[in-house]
Write an enzyme that holds these catalytic residues in place. Sequence first.
Site, PDB file in Angstrom:
ATOM      1  CG  HIS A 207      -1.763   1.094   1.498  1.00 37.84           C
ATOM      2  ND1 HIS A 207      -3.137   1.021   1.381  1.00 37.84           N
ATOM      3  CD2 HIS A 207      -1.512   2.378   1.887  1.00 37.84           C
ATOM      4  CE1 HIS A 207      -3.686   2.181   1.690  1.00 37.84           C
ATOM      5  NE2 HIS A 207      -2.713   3.034   2.003  1.00 37.84           N
ATOM      6  CB  CYS A 240      -3.299   9.241   6.454  1.00 41.07           C
ATOM      7  SG  CYS A 240      -3.893   8.800   8.094  1.00 41.07           S
TER       8      CYS A 240
END
Length: 302
Positions: A207, A240
């Site tokens: 990821h 994020c």
Amino acid sequence: MSLPDRVKIVEVAARDGLQNEKQFIATDVKVELINRLTAAGFANIETTSFVSPKWVPQMADATQVMASIQRNPNTLYSVLTPNLKGLEGALASQANEIVIFAAASESFSQRNINCSIAESIARFEPVAEQAKQAGLLIRGSISCALGCPYEGEIAIDAVVDVAKRLEALGCHELDVADTIGVGTPNKVYEVMRTVTEHIDPAKISGHFHDTYGQAIANIVAALNAGISIIHSSTAGLGGCPYAKGATGNVATEDVLYLLHNMGIQTGVDLDAVVDIGQWISAQLGRPSFSRAGNALAARKAG
Ligand code: HMG
Ligand code: MG
């Protein structure tokens, strides 16, 4: 090591891609995005998060999104669940897979889920137990596996340790996540090789956020290390909320262009994803971050 013939793409635009957007994105747009991704052939779509709306307001419509999407029985729809309350949402909305998300960095664990790594594992125990009983798949994500925004370097042992603990909870897949995109190919290869000394490589995914432009190179390194599951986000959306300055995930269009031209199958229609990337970027009022997506769209426009 030979490269895989086929790679599974986990498409994360609807979750990782949108969670950091400041303006609330209409539920209808999220639903259309997921429906179009389903039609493009993805076998696994990260759909939303059942997290605190105070922490991540963009995911506050998780229940409505899950209720409104048109599902393909061959696609897994995954949702993030940090605790039992999240699991309740996942069960009620008939998600196929839950994602429990931990970190290899103590500081990041505190900032992202408000507890230590050990506390997070303890919190996941009943979540995993009940998910298993309900027949849900469980995936485990390991943030900061290639570096942390607060601590810098992260020891590979810390990544291996969290991976083993998540596997022990019953995770069938484990995401080695470069949350802030600081990894480079040699390090990615080393981390992946070390983790796969302890865990079956078929269970490990990469990821990669593309903050430093290294994600495509890192994916090639991961493939060379025996990895065959890659996460990516259409149009390169993402970031994020608890990793300041971290930009989006590697763009799905770029990954598909890479893999298909290397003779690696994905089962995903690149042409359809190019259109989706242009469409969602227009919805957000900015150009797509995908180099391949923009080049292919320009070629189509003639
Ligand atoms: P907390 O404040 O310690 O928890 O947050 P709490 O239990 O004290 O709850 C606080 C409030 O949230 C309460 O509401 C709860 O009901 C509510 P109040 O009583 O104040 O009105 N609440 C919830 N609401 C809905 N769904 C829930 C839920 N849980 C509590 N599941 C908590 C702890 C874990 C909940 C919080 O920190 C949180 O939600 N964190 C999520 C953070 C997040 O989503 N981060 C982004 C995803 S991770 C990521 O992007 C990394 C990844 O892409 C890999 C990589 O790149 O590294 C996966
Ligand atoms: Mg991420």
